[in-house]
Design a protein around this motif. Structure first.
Motif, PDB file in Angstrom:
ATOM      1  N   ALA B 280      18.009   4.874  -2.417  1.00  0.00           N
ATOM      2  CA  ALA B 280      17.989   4.730  -0.962  1.00  0.00           C
ATOM      3  C   ALA B 280      17.302   3.433  -0.557  1.00  0.00           C
ATOM      4  O   ALA B 280      16.527   2.862  -1.313  1.00  0.00           O
ATOM      5  N   TRP B 332      20.473   2.763   3.638  1.00  0.00           N
ATOM      6  CA  TRP B 332      21.118   3.971   3.111  1.00  0.00           C
ATOM      7  C   TRP B 332      20.059   5.046   2.933  1.00  0.00           C
ATOM      8  O   TRP B 332      19.031   4.804   2.276  1.00  0.00           O
ATOM      9  N   ASP B 333      20.335   6.227   3.518  1.00  0.00           N
ATOM     10  CA  ASP B 333      19.354   7.307   3.396  1.00  0.00           C
ATOM     11  C   ASP B 333      19.624   8.166   2.171  1.00  0.00           C
ATOM     12  O   ASP B 333      18.928   9.165   1.940  1.00  0.00           O
ATOM     13  N   GLY B 334      20.613   7.814   1.399  1.00  0.00           N
ATOM     14  CA  GLY B 334      20.910   8.581   0.187  1.00  0.00           C
ATOM     15  C   GLY B 334      21.899   9.709   0.421  1.00  0.00           C
ATOM     16  O   GLY B 334      22.217  10.459  -0.505  1.00  0.00           O
TER      17      GLY B 334
END
Lengths: 379, 389
Positions: B280, B332-334
């Motif tokens: 992330a 990107w938060d994953g």
């Protein structure tokens, strides 16, 4: 020194260039070349040259040469020149094109596009066979052989009877099945008119599901090419998406802190003799500032290394060795693989007082490679 | 702890490197040896009449190095030396002419960057998501700076009939004798008889010493080893413009003369060959867009399969009929993503979805598939070629 001289020279060159740029400065890009000018380049083409190259056939038959061929002669010629790829009955071998049949398949999934089912012009068949076939010996068919092969292909596609003779005269009698099967590109009306509109940016759909996953996974080996293998994965168990995001997160992503440490480069293990020598050549770059090896190698800061493996230590003529190597020479010690590996692993420990300023090779594969590399050069 | 790459004396900092002239014509460093053209063996009957794919996943910017620009041959790549090269202009001309290679270098020349896309690029995807890799789904494309003589200058030199209903038939010197018919309007517009790409001679596999450049139009028309230009009063309807490079529609009829490559785009990273490896955090989405009708005006990116779109940043303003790089810089938060990109060109045309294309053409067209591509990126950062509802 040399570097200073080089820099001075570069300075002079750039000064000259700058001056030149200033003179030409402000000149806009030249306008596009004029079309209405003739340059007087090239030469007139000879009629024989035009005859040799201008052999294409137009849809109305213009360009067809004198000659003829019948269906049964065509079958014989076809079997000799065409059947190994296209099959005895024009059915196609392996991935090579099918030439006959496939009628009424054009609207099906995976249509069979053959001379019979798809090709709209007979001129194309004659032209292509004559100029581009057989594959690997293009341009070797005679005019009559070409007429005969094309007659046989027409027969294979039920377009003529078995007594048919194809010639420039009978050419226009043939009706191609799919002659009316083509429309001129109508994307402008059929598609562009509709697709030239400001697209949706938000809430364009309610839910999005994954309906299909890649059929093939593709491996990309280091030697090039690719291997595709069936993808066993199913769409079940994958999240769907809404404006709120994915329906669930299957496995949590690694946090930045847990992410694996950046990789360091690894030297590929030597797999065979050539690779070993190649790797040894690379390792030798560490030695090359002081040592030479190979054709015409001479002593530099260190002695040349031609023929070093198996030779008595400290024995290169004209090189002034440290006391340690002079003693080893007096004792008759020889450079065996074991001795060389021990020396190059830790030069200062192996030979007290050596003048060689080298920390040593840490990796076994480097040691193996460098000794093999050195052994490849004889005296 | 401290990084030994920093705290310890490294070999490359201590020992001398390779001298000049080690490789008089340089190759990429060994660490980049995976960035190569690749073929898919079962696609064609023989590698002599086949195609391979540009590693677009691993390239950046817009210019394709010649050494990894895709190859497509119909009878193999030939070695044709400049002294053996002849170019003939005949047909409806005042004076049929023969040029040598040296003659061509004496005409005024121009430089232009153009993309060359095979009409079959993305063609397998008509049948649904097939090969897992952007190199394989979208790699039949390259983008180079060409140096060449405008075709209209050579036509003028021979005194060609340039009226609008005439055609120019162009033909190669290889055993396939690939020939295509080009309407006069296009021939006089921007077609180049090119002899250099990216500053150096064309590569053998791209038609050395001379190829045709037909900006924005399907790659098959960019005849390699160009040997003859014939002015005709109708299209020749050669094999490559009838039995191939025509588009079968759902009802079994086919479109012909579908020359232009419509606007298209694809995300090159992340993609199946370029997974997210860093977890992330900041993520660069990078992709390519192009249009055979003109310049790329805008590219939108969706992370949720087309529910929501945001406009990407163009690497630089689009050039006409050339690749444009686009970026979306994101955090990107994953969470899993369904990544898509959608190009618009300066005619206002918007890249269609697979669904829109199939609605118009069915699934049997083979050529001219410019659909929106979807990558499913899972929470591990692994990307896969998928289709979505």
């Amino acid at each position: 020194g040399g570097v200073d001289t080089l820099e001075t020279q570069i300075g002079q060159v750039s000064a000259t260039t700058t001056a030149a740029t200033l003179v030409a400065g402000g000149t806009p890009a030249e306008p596009a070349p004029q079309i209405d000018k003739r340059y007087g380049l090239g030469r007139a083409a000879h009629p024989e040259e035009i005859a040799a190259w201008d052999v294409d056939i137009l849809p109305d038959g213009r360009g067809l040469p004198e000659g003829s061929g019948d269906v049964w002669t065509g079958e014989e010629v076809y079997v000799d020149y065409c059947a190994s790829c296209h099959g005895d009955f024009a059915e196609g071998v392996d991935n090579w094109p099918v030439l006959a049949g496939g009628f009424d398949t054009l609207g099906n999934k995976d249509p069979v596009k053959t001379v019979g089912s798809y090709w709209p012009y007979l001129s194309t068949v004659w032209d292509y066979v004559h100029r581009s076939m057989p594959f690997g010996a293009a341009g070797t068919l005679t005019v009559d052989e070409t007429y005969a092969i094309v007659a046989y292909l027409l027969y294979s596609n039920d377009m003529v009877d078995d007594d048919f003779v194809l010639s420039r005269e009978t050419f226009t009698d043939v009706q191609m099945h799919n002659a009316d099967g083509f429309v001129v590109d109508d994307r402008a009306e059929a598609e562009y008119a509709e697709w030239r509109a400001e697209p949706c940016m938000e809430n364009c759909k309610d839910t999005v599901e994954i309906t299909m996953r890649s059929v093939f996974l593709v491996e990309t080996p280091p030697e090039g090419g690719s291997n595709s293998v069936m993808n066993p994965a199913k769409v079940e168990g994958l999240p769907s998406f809404t404006a709120e995001g994915p329906s669930f997160i299957p496995v949590a992503a690694p946090k930045a802190a847990e992410a694996p440490a950046p990789e360091t480069a690894e030297v590929a293990a030597a797999s065979d003799g050539d690779a070993l020598l190649e790797h040894g050549e690379k390792v030798f770059r560490k030695c090359s500032a002081c040592h030479a090896v190979g054709d015409g190698a001479r002593n530099k800061v260190g002695p040349h290394l031609n023929g070093i493996m198996g030779r008595t230590m400290g024995s290169v003529e004209g090189f002034k060795y440290s006391d340690g190597f002079a003693d080893a020479n007096a004792e008759g010690k020889v450079w065996t693989t074991e001795e060389m590996v021990a020396f190059l692993a830790k030069p200062k420990s192996y030979m007290k007082g050596t003048k060689m300023v080298f920390a040593g090779l840490k990796k076994d594969e480097d040691l193996e490679a460098i000794t093999a590399y050195l052994a490849s050069f004889s005296e | 702890g401290p990084d030994p790459l920093i705290t310890e004396l490294q070999d490359w900092t201590s020992y001398t490197g390779v001298g000049v002239d080690e490789t008089p014509y340089g190759m990429p460093i060994s660490f980049e040896s995976h960035v190569v053209r690749r073929n898919v063996e079962w696609l064609t009957a023989s590698p002599i009449s086949s195609i391979n794919f540009t590693p677009i996943h691993a390239l950046e910017g817009t210019i394709t190095p010649q050494g990894c620009a895709f190859e497509r041959h119909h009878s193999g790549a030939i070695e044709l030396a400049k002294p053996d090269y002849r170019l003939m202009i005949n047909g409806l001309v005042d004076q049929p002419l023969v040029f040598t290679y040296d003659d061509l270098e004496r005409f005024p020349r121009e430089n232009h960057v153009y993309f060359c896309e095979c009409a079959a690029n993305t063609g397998m995807e008509w049948a649904g998501a097939q090969l897992n890799g952007v190199q394989f789904t979208h790699g039949m494309i390259h983008n180079m700076e060409y140096t060449g003589v405008p075709l209209r200058i050579l036509l003028n030199e021979a005194g060609a009939d340039m009226s609008a209903d005439k055609w120019v038939y162009v033909e190669g010197a290889d055993a396939s004798s690939n020939g295509r018919s080009i309407p006069m309007e296009k021939a006089l517009d921007d077609v180049l008889v090119a002899f250099k790409a990216n500053g150096e001679a064309l590569r053998m596999e791209h038609g050395y010493p001379v190829r045709l450049v037909v900006p924005g139009w399907e790659g098959n028309m960019w005849v390699k080893w160009l040997r003859r230009i014939e002015v005709t009063d109708m299209a020749v309807e050669s094999r490559e413009e009838t039995s191939k490079y025509t588009d079968v529609l759902e009802d079994g009829t086919a479109r012909k003369w579908t020359w232009e490559m419509d606007a298209k785009s694809v995300i090159t990273s992340p993609s199946p060959q370029m997974p997210i490896k860093h977890g992330a955090g900041p993520l660069v989405i990078s992709g390519l867009a192009w249009s055979g009708h003109g310049k790329i005006a805008r590219v939108d990116v969706s992370k949720d399969g087309g529910i929501t779109w945001e406009t990407a940043r163009l690497g630089k303003q689009g050039d006409t009929k050339a690749l444009t790089r686009f970026y979306l810089d994101m955090e990107w938060d994953g969470a899993p993503m369904l990544l898509q990109s959608r190009a618009m060109d300066d005619t206002g045309y918007v890249q269609p979805t697979k669904e829109q294309l199939r609605e118009k053409r069915g699934e049997n067209s083979v050529y001219h598939n410019n659909c929106i591509q979807t990558w499913y990126v899972n929470s591990q950062g692994i990307a896969e070629n998928v289709e979505v509802s």
